[in-house]
Enzyme design. Structure first.
Site, PDB file in Angstrom:
ATOM      1  N   TYR A   1      -3.696  -6.529  17.151  1.00  0.00           N
ATOM      2  CA  TYR A   1      -3.817  -5.806  15.871  1.00  0.00           C
ATOM      3  C   TYR A   1      -5.089  -4.957  15.874  1.00  0.00           C
ATOM      4  O   TYR A   1      -5.064  -3.757  15.577  1.00  0.00           O
ATOM      5  CB  TYR A   1      -3.836  -6.804  14.712  1.00  0.00           C
ATOM      6  CG  TYR A   1      -3.863  -6.158  13.348  1.00  0.00           C
ATOM      7  CD1 TYR A   1      -2.707  -5.606  12.811  1.00  0.00           C
ATOM      8  CD2 TYR A   1      -5.049  -6.098  12.596  1.00  0.00           C
ATOM      9  CE1 TYR A   1      -2.729  -4.994  11.557  1.00  0.00           C
ATOM     10  CE2 TYR A   1      -5.072  -5.495  11.350  1.00  0.00           C
ATOM     11  CZ  TYR A   1      -3.913  -4.949  10.831  1.00  0.00           C
ATOM     12  OH  TYR A   1      -3.944  -4.347   9.601  1.00  0.00           O
TER      13      TYR A   1
ATOM     14  N   ILE B   1       0.833  -1.204   0.000  1.00  0.00           N
ATOM     15  CA  ILE B   1       0.000   0.000   0.000  1.00  0.00           C
ATOM     16  C   ILE B   1       0.872   1.260   0.000  1.00  0.00           C
ATOM     17  O   ILE B   1       0.586   2.230  -0.714  1.00  0.00           O
ATOM     18  CB  ILE B   1      -0.935  -0.032   1.241  1.00  0.00           C
ATOM     19  CG1 ILE B   1      -2.004  -1.120   1.056  1.00  0.00           C
ATOM     20  CG2 ILE B   1      -1.554   1.332   1.510  1.00  0.00           C
ATOM     21  CD1 ILE B   1      -2.813  -1.433   2.309  1.00  0.00           C
TER      22      ILE B   1
ATOM     23  N   ASN C   1       1.916   4.767   7.566  1.00  0.00           N
ATOM     24  CA  ASN C   1       1.327   3.570   6.963  1.00  0.00           C
ATOM     25  C   ASN C   1       1.848   2.259   7.535  1.00  0.00           C
ATOM     26  O   ASN C   1       1.189   1.227   7.434  1.00  0.00           O
ATOM     27  CB  ASN C   1       1.572   3.640   5.448  1.00  0.00           C
ATOM     28  CG  ASN C   1       1.280   2.328   4.757  1.00  0.00           C
ATOM     29  OD1 ASN C   1       0.123   1.865   4.766  1.00  0.00           O
ATOM     30  ND2 ASN C   1       2.297   1.694   4.198  1.00  0.00           N
TER      31      ASN C   1
ATOM     32  N   ILE D   1      -6.659  -6.340   1.221  1.00  0.00           N
ATOM     33  CA  ILE D   1      -6.069  -5.739   0.028  1.00  0.00           C
ATOM     34  C   ILE D   1      -5.028  -6.703  -0.514  1.00  0.00           C
ATOM     35  O   ILE D   1      -4.107  -7.112   0.213  1.00  0.00           O
ATOM     36  CB  ILE D   1      -5.397  -4.386   0.383  1.00  0.00           C
ATOM     37  CG1 ILE D   1      -6.423  -3.403   0.959  1.00  0.00           C
ATOM     38  CG2 ILE D   1      -4.693  -3.797  -0.836  1.00  0.00           C
ATOM     39  CD1 ILE D   1      -7.569  -3.019   0.054  1.00  0.00           C
ATOM     40  N   LEU D   2      -5.167  -7.050  -1.764  1.00  0.00           N
ATOM     41  CA  LEU D   2      -4.247  -8.035  -2.336  1.00  0.00           C
ATOM     42  C   LEU D   2      -2.929  -7.374  -2.738  1.00  0.00           C
ATOM     43  O   LEU D   2      -2.662  -7.149  -3.911  1.00  0.00           O
ATOM     44  CB  LEU D   2      -4.895  -8.743  -3.520  1.00  0.00           C
ATOM     45  CG  LEU D   2      -5.945  -9.789  -3.131  1.00  0.00           C
ATOM     46  CD1 LEU D   2      -6.364 -10.585  -4.344  1.00  0.00           C
ATOM     47  CD2 LEU D   2      -5.456 -10.721  -2.033  1.00  0.00           C
TER      48      LEU D   2
HETATM   49  N1  LIG Z   1      -2.943  -5.645   3.011  1.00  0.00           N
HETATM   50  C1  LIG Z   1      -4.081  -5.670   3.697  1.00  0.00           C
HETATM   51  O1  LIG Z   1      -4.974  -6.491   3.449  1.00  0.00           O
HETATM   52  C2  LIG Z   1      -4.307  -4.687   4.822  1.00  0.00           C
HETATM   53  C3  LIG Z   1      -5.578  -4.640   5.407  1.00  0.00           C
HETATM   54  C4  LIG Z   1      -5.813  -3.738   6.437  1.00  0.00           C
HETATM   55  C5  LIG Z   1      -4.808  -2.890   6.858  1.00  0.00           C
HETATM   56  N2  LIG Z   1      -3.576  -2.969   6.266  1.00  0.00           N
HETATM   57  C6  LIG Z   1      -2.545  -2.064   6.766  1.00  0.00           C
HETATM   58  O2  LIG Z   1      -1.933  -1.409   5.677  1.00  0.00           O
HETATM   59  C7  LIG Z   1      -0.580  -1.064   6.004  1.00  0.00           C
HETATM   60  C8  LIG Z   1       0.351  -1.526   4.918  1.00  0.00           C
HETATM   61  O3  LIG Z   1       0.142  -2.905   4.733  1.00  0.00           O
HETATM   62  P1  LIG Z   1       0.684  -3.692   3.448  1.00  0.00           P
HETATM   63  O4  LIG Z   1      -0.248  -4.836   3.269  1.00  0.00           O
HETATM   64  O5  LIG Z   1       0.930  -2.768   2.313  1.00  0.00           O
HETATM   65  O6  LIG Z   1       2.050  -4.259   4.040  1.00  0.00           O
HETATM   66  P2  LIG Z   1       3.346  -4.817   3.282  1.00  0.00           P
HETATM   67  O7  LIG Z   1       3.800  -5.941   4.143  1.00  0.00           O
HETATM   68  O8  LIG Z   1       3.071  -5.106   1.845  1.00  0.00           O
HETATM   69  O9  LIG Z   1       4.339  -3.585   3.383  1.00  0.00           O
HETATM   70  C9  LIG Z   1       4.747  -3.124   4.605  1.00  0.00           C
HETATM   71  C10 LIG Z   1       6.067  -2.351   4.426  1.00  0.00           C
HETATM   72  O10 LIG Z   1       6.435  -1.847   5.703  1.00  0.00           O
HETATM   73  C11 LIG Z   1       7.802  -2.138   5.942  1.00  0.00           C
HETATM   74  N3  LIG Z   1       7.996  -2.279   7.388  1.00  0.00           N
HETATM   75  C12 LIG Z   1       7.595  -3.275   8.190  1.00  0.00           C
HETATM   76  N4  LIG Z   1       7.971  -3.033   9.456  1.00  0.00           N
HETATM   77  C13 LIG Z   1       8.630  -1.840   9.446  1.00  0.00           C
HETATM   78  C14 LIG Z   1       9.236  -1.057  10.450  1.00  0.00           C
HETATM   79  N5  LIG Z   1       9.266  -1.435  11.740  1.00  0.00           N
HETATM   80  N6  LIG Z   1       9.807   0.110  10.090  1.00  0.00           N
HETATM   81  C15 LIG Z   1       9.787   0.522   8.791  1.00  0.00           C
HETATM   82  N7  LIG Z   1       9.233  -0.190   7.803  1.00  0.00           N
HETATM   83  C16 LIG Z   1       8.646  -1.359   8.127  1.00  0.00           C
HETATM   84  C17 LIG Z   1       8.084  -3.416   5.187  1.00  0.00           C
HETATM   85  O11 LIG Z   1       9.478  -3.532   4.889  1.00  0.00           O
HETATM   86  C18 LIG Z   1       7.219  -3.240   3.942  1.00  0.00           C
HETATM   87  O12 LIG Z   1       7.917  -2.589   2.903  1.00  0.00           O
HETATM   88  C19 LIG Z   1      -0.350  -1.673   7.390  1.00  0.00           C
HETATM   89  O13 LIG Z   1      -0.534  -0.689   8.378  1.00  0.00           O
HETATM   90  C20 LIG Z   1      -1.408  -2.740   7.496  1.00  0.00           C
HETATM   91  O14 LIG Z   1      -1.751  -3.039   8.837  1.00  0.00           O
HETATM   92  C21 LIG Z   1      -3.302  -3.836   5.266  1.00  0.00           C
END
Ligand SMILES: NC(=O)c1ccc[n+]([C@@H]2O[C@H](COP(=O)([O-])OP(=O)(O)OC[C@H]3O[C@@H](n4cnc5c(N)ncnc54)[C@H](O)[C@@H]3O)[C@@H](O)[C@H]2O)c1
Length: 267
Positions: free
Chosen positions: A158, A18, A90, A191-192
């Protein structure tokens, strides 16, 4: 003229998923973008890709679990581009193995998720707000989750950490509105992202398909487009809100798919 032309954005967790999709969209619409991530090589490589397409971007290391590192990422943004007017908090973690029900949850994991998912939002905002005030305003956007609004069998930390993000969003909006700083959140459903695509077994995806109102899954760009709107002046009278981007998964009676199946049987 882009929709966020001339604005300066720091995006956390921007090397993938995202955060990355949002960085690409903001850069395309004229923002100068700092991609901050634990995976600094990935963040730098993605910044180069944005530049190759004509955008302005730079990657920087961030450990969102550490106060000093968050402060450094904000200061880096200001030294690189002069100020910060968009902050997208994020980064967020989940852990299906240790973040369990209330009786069995690993308490260290509770602390870790609260720290990374909720406190990092507080800290990013705390360090960016003084610069935004000097700049005459700004937009802070936080990634919450639909897990903030419903109970579940596991992931207690979470859900609680994301609920904290939703209300912290209101507090920041209430406290700094008069400084022309808006604060909103986006709450994604499933989110895929590339990571989610790799991790989700088909049986799990089928459950989401069954209960989504829409006949498709969400993609990182769906969240990115919402953040772009919240970052732009198009949303200048919106603050303290959490926009749910979840395909209608949680908005209806949860038993509706079962009722429909029953009705179909009795026809
Ligand atoms: N993908 C989903 O279905 C979904 C649904 C609800 C909420 N979210 C939220 O969206 C946000 C992004 O999720 P995503 O699915 O894109 O995740 P992702 O795993 O694809 O990307 C997360 C990124 O954050 C980085 N990261 C992880 N820990 C870190 C840290 N301590 N410091 C700095 N960088 C760090 C990782 O290296 C990665 O690049 C999150 O807050 C997640 O909780 C995602």
């Amino acid at each position: 003229m882009g929709r966020v032309q001339g604005k300066i954005a720091l995006i956390t967790g921007a090397a993938s998923g995202i955060g990355l999709a949002t960085a690409q969209l903001l850069a395309k619409e004229g923002a100068k973008v700092v991609l901050a991530d634990y995976n600094v090589e990935g963040a730098k490589a993605e910044a180069e890709n944005i530049k190759a397409l004509g955008g302005e971007a730079v990657g920087v290391f961030l450990d969102a679990s550490k106060e000093e590192s968050i402060k450094e990422a904000v200061e880096f943004t200001v030294s690189e581009y002069g100020t910060i007017t968009i902050l997208y908090n994020n980064v967020g973690l989940t852990n299906l193995h240790k973040d369990l029900d209330v009786v069995n949850i690993d308490l260290d994991e509770w602390d870790r998720l609260m720290n990374v998912n909720a406190k990092s939002v507080l800290l990013g905002s705390r360090f960016a707000i003084p610069h935004m005030i000097k700049a005459g305003g700004g937009s802070i956007i936080n990634t919450a989750s639909m897990a903030a609004f419903a109970g579940d069998s596991v992931r207690s930390a979470y859900g609680a950490s994301k609920a904290a993000v939703v209300n912290l969003t209101r507090y920041i909006a209430a406290q700094y509105g008069k400084d022309k700083i808006r604060c909103n959140a986006v709450a994604p459903g499933l989110i895929l992202t590339p990571a989610a695509k790799g991790n989700m077994p088909p049986a799990l995806l089928a459950i989401f398909e069954k209960y989504n109102a829409l006949p498709y899954h969400g993609e990182a760009e769906d969240i990115g487009n919402t953040v772009l709107f919240l970052a732009s002046d198009e949303s200048k009278f919106i603050t303290g809100q959490t926009i749910e981007v979840e395909g209608g998964h949680y908005m209806a009676n949860p038993s509706i798919a079962d009722f429909q199946a029953l009705m179909a049987q009795s026809k």
